[in-house]
Design an enzyme around this catalytic site. Sequence first.
Site, PDB file in Angstrom:
ATOM      1  N   GLY A  69       0.804  -1.213   0.000  1.00 55.53           N
ATOM      2  CA  GLY A  69       0.000   0.000   0.000  1.00 55.53           C
ATOM      3  C   GLY A  69       0.837   1.264   0.000  1.00 55.53           C
TER       4      GLY A  69
ATOM      5  N   ASP B  81      -5.108  -8.106  -7.162  1.00 58.08           N
ATOM      6  CA  ASP B  81      -4.884  -7.826  -5.744  1.00 58.08           C
ATOM      7  C   ASP B  81      -3.688  -6.902  -5.598  1.00 58.08           C
ATOM      8  OD1 ASP B  81      -6.971  -9.437  -5.003  1.00 58.08           O
ATOM      9  OD2 ASP B  81      -5.711 -11.226  -4.838  1.00 58.08           O
ATOM     10  N   LEU B  82      -3.904  -5.733  -5.033  1.00 62.13           N
ATOM     11  CA  LEU B  82      -2.859  -4.717  -4.957  1.00 62.13           C
ATOM     12  C   LEU B  82      -1.619  -5.218  -4.233  1.00 62.13           C
ATOM     13  CD1 LEU B  82      -2.194  -1.713  -5.502  1.00 62.13           C
ATOM     14  CD2 LEU B  82      -3.053  -1.231  -3.200  1.00 62.13           C
ATOM     15  N   ASP B  83      -0.468  -5.093  -4.884  1.00 61.80           N
ATOM     16  CA  ASP B  83       0.832  -5.465  -4.304  1.00 61.80           C
ATOM     17  C   ASP B  83       0.891  -6.936  -3.897  1.00 61.80           C
ATOM     18  OD1 ASP B  83       1.598  -2.833  -4.596  1.00 61.80           O
ATOM     19  OD2 ASP B  83       1.011  -2.270  -2.572  1.00 61.80           O
ATOM     20  N   ALA B  84       0.062  -7.760  -4.498  1.00 58.34           N
ATOM     21  CA  ALA B  84       0.016  -9.172  -4.100  1.00 58.34           C
ATOM     22  C   ALA B  84       0.295 -10.127  -5.256  1.00 58.34           C
ATOM     23  CB  ALA B  84      -1.346  -9.484  -3.476  1.00 58.34           C
TER      24      ALA B  84
END
Lengths: 289, 289, 289, 289
Positions: free
Chosen positions: D206, D231-234
């Site tokens: 994030g 999925d953000l940063d995943a």
Amino acid sequence: MSETDRRTAILLIHCPDRRGIVAAISRFLSEHGGNIVDLDQHVDTEQGVFFLRAEWELRGFALPADGIAEAFRRELAEPFDMTWRLHFSDERPRMAIFASRLAHCLYDLLARWQTGELAVDIPLIISNHDELRPVAKRFGIDFYHLPVTPETKAKVERQQNDLLADYRIDFAVLARYMQILSADFIQAWPERIINIHHSFLPAFAGARPYHAAHERGVKIIGATSHYVTEDLDAGPIIEQDVTRVTHRDSVADLVRKGRDLEQLVLARAVWLHVQRKTLVYRNRTVVFD
Amino acid sequence: MSETDRRTAILLIHCPDRRGIVAAISRFLSEHGGNIVDLDQHVDTEQGVFFLRAEWELRGFALPADGIAEAFRRELAEPFDMTWRLHFSDERPRMAIFASRLAHCLYDLLARWQTGELAVDIPLIISNHDELRPVAKRFGIDFYHLPVTPETKAKVERQQNDLLADYRIDFAVLARYMQILSADFIQAWPERIINIHHSFLPAFAGARPYHAAHERGVKIIGATSHYVTEDLDAGPIIEQDVTRVTHRDSVADLVRKGRDLEQLVLARAVWLHVQRKTLVYRNRTVVFD
Amino acid sequence: MSETDRRTAILLIHCPDRRGIVAAISRFLSEHGGNIVDLDQHVDTEQGVFFLRAEWELRGFALPADGIAEAFRRELAEPFDMTWRLHFSDERPRMAIFASRLAHCLYDLLARWQTGELAVDIPLIISNHDELRPVAKRFGIDFYHLPVTPETKAKVERQQNDLLADYRIDFAVLARYMQILSADFIQAWPERIINIHHSFLPAFAGARPYHAAHERGVKIIGATSHYVTEDLDAGPIIEQDVTRVTHRDSVADLVRKGRDLEQLVLARAVWLHVQRKTLVYRNRTVVFD
Amino acid sequence: MSETDRRTAILLIHCPDRRGIVAAISRFLSEHGGNIVDLDQHVDTEQGVFFLRAEWELRGFALPADGIAEAFRRELAEPFDMTWRLHFSDERPRMAIFASRLAHCLYDLLARWQTGELAVDIPLIISNHDELRPVAKRFGIDFYHLPVTPETKAKVERQQNDLLADYRIDFAVLARYMQILSADFIQAWPERIINIHHSFLPAFAGARPYHAAHERGVKIIGATSHYVTEDLDAGPIIEQDVTRVTHRDSVADLVRKGRDLEQLVLARAVWLHVQRKTLVYRNRTVVFD
């Protein structure tokens, strides 16, 4: 706060160690109302030498900037027999780059200059080849192609010296410059020429270090940035770093992996020099980082 | 030089930052004839807090060892509103080890104690399993097997507390002790319980971090040593280290590679604690190394 | 699954590179129903040499364990002119440790043996000093104190050789053993003596590397584990690692930081050797890790 | 040897693990006379999946380049139920760069492109700010300033998609592009968008990871390059690296030290992608390096 307000003074000293030095320096700064931004000291107990770097705000400091040196000399430097330098944060050193054919260190330094990470001016690039002229042009920097042969070397060094003088250069960076400078040239620029050597010195000094590393079968390679002295690859080390390699890595792989080390280590060394964080004593550096 | 002659005093302080603190402290030390062995300071400009660690020789110091605290309080600590601790180098803290079934961190700490690297006494090992009793016996250390169940936990913690008191323990090391201590227990030992967590915190806090790291597909794993606070795996970090992994590494490989990290990181953290090089402020450490 | 069921065979080979080697070896394994657990190959294109390590389950393999060597020789090794070794995972090599006065590498190896990380037997410790006898006793290992002087060296080496024979030793580890072995002794144990040198070889070979590193002012120190050959500190490197140092680190600090490197690097090298993951070719190692 | 002669084919596959796969593939290559340059395989025993990367010279290979896919499908891919890709070394992927205001990653990628390290074409730079236009101009690359607001986001993404199509882009690199792409956009570019996140994921996902790292008091910071998923940063991690920090480092210092990590980690990830060394399986990468 304006730029002027944030101006700092930076003092770098070394002197014979004895009791009371820190007390005397910190009293000097606090009595004149100096707000210390950074204070770092080191005692080499073996050699009996005291080292210090102090940085303080000029705003509110009772002495005018141009009066500090004289007051410091009288009150501290002479009584304590100090070797010292005084800098101001708004000085912007003028840096020349020497390069040959490899572009990676040159590009990296220019990018760091453009993004403001390196607070220098870079008016001059000198090369013994013409390949990197387009890079210099791309960044709007004067480029001089000065080929070197054994016969022309002395003459070329005079030209180089003239250029450094003409461009009012403060220090030079050898960004994979593949020529050995003469003792005369080096002596004229003490602690003002920074080199990057593509090995973990003192291992693999001299030519073709990646070939030598591959031949020896090391599991880690490195790069070393140092101030240039008359002894080849033997000057005071500013910064080193390493990376792992395996039997799978050919010489070409070592060269590729090494490039990242070279540009990173050189950039850190130049940054430390520009930030006035390095001090040389008997062929070793004290790096106040 | 005899041991007595080499005795040093160590001062750890933090206080609101203001001009003249370094000058005052260094004057205090130099006026009483203290030969400073090590002086390290840090200003957190954001929070406006000043931190310092000073170590000086007692030989030739004008104040007697047992008079330093009182003089320091009066002349410096109260005027500058300091939080501070005074230690002497010949104090030998008494350390307890909590372990479960894994022996590697236990062996490593005991070896460092035996070789003299850790200047502590280790009279007590507590475990919730009996497997490591032979290790304790091998090194001649009292071993208590105190199994923990949800029902017995409160009672066992009282027994543990009694043991720590009986053995006059100064601080405890959780060497892969796989039980969560209660808030009450932890509050009784502020900054005196050191844990090793087998991940690069804050990533993979909680149980089974190697499984979680493998599942996430990270390319680097780590270990973290920290002072234990009531928030699980969230106390002030003393030391961390990492190592590279690849897709070839199974969970078992991560466990094996991680063991080396765990014992190394824990050993460094314990050494820093014993050398009085750590200071905690608002859940972060200042490590004077 | 029983231990017997999990038994694996491990094949290490090198041979002149040519097309079809991988196809031939993998066909050999698959035709006899071998379930490959691990297969790792490497081609040194510069030297034209093919290297391979294969590990497969014996359960379900059509050839009996004691028939593999003969079949492999006939079908593959001779046609492809291979140099090769065949191992089985349930072999448990017998390892001797040579030490002097420093205990850290010795303790570390013994702990890894006790925890099962090193699948070896350690029946014998030889030292030229008597200080470490209590460590050997603590772990129940026979300890021989064989002091070495220039006059007694040849005789002592015969005694050492007899001990290695009597204890049926497979390989020896020099855990900071501060004596130089004779060429005769070394030739009798090719690729079976593992040393740890306390520098980043080839930098600082020979005596007192930490003093030399400090004198040179390096910013990183290292340790190197290698097979011992007649050329001092010049044998094939198995593993290396490094750690950062600064001008603040005295020689004593380098020694302290170096200890962690030494024991870690030596332990990794021994583990790789025991796992049959190392292969030597022309003074370099191929490490299948 | 001419460029044509050195052309290689690269095969990336994964399939359910079973006996004989390596034998079948290596037989396929050797029977057609392929000279294997590189062969790397991996078995995920836990998931029962076989992974392989093979690279072989086209010179002397019995099948024509445009006939390999069909033969491979029939003889191997279908019988073994393989998921696979075939590449040729002389393909030159077209890469777009998305950036915002920070220039360091952009400069670094462009330098690596100019020096030939990255074998790609870079015809297109897209930014939500106009600051970096001069950088694009300096390297002669088309630059589109497409500001993003919540209201215009969907429209801008259509413009971006049109640009990627117009410029026949193969994959995109987010070089510190500070906008979150929509799920629709991402789904259209599976495993073809590479991001650099300025933390050691999964820690500090994030916004403002350096602030969070400073607040937590970690002793090491990192950077992570990954394929972008919804999925953000995943998304699956390609490469990570770290560097040490201390209590002396302010957030600004973390940002400065982190820049070097970011550009280095991103460059390595892009290089691995361009060299066809990455393979994604269930949100993890296999990196054949």
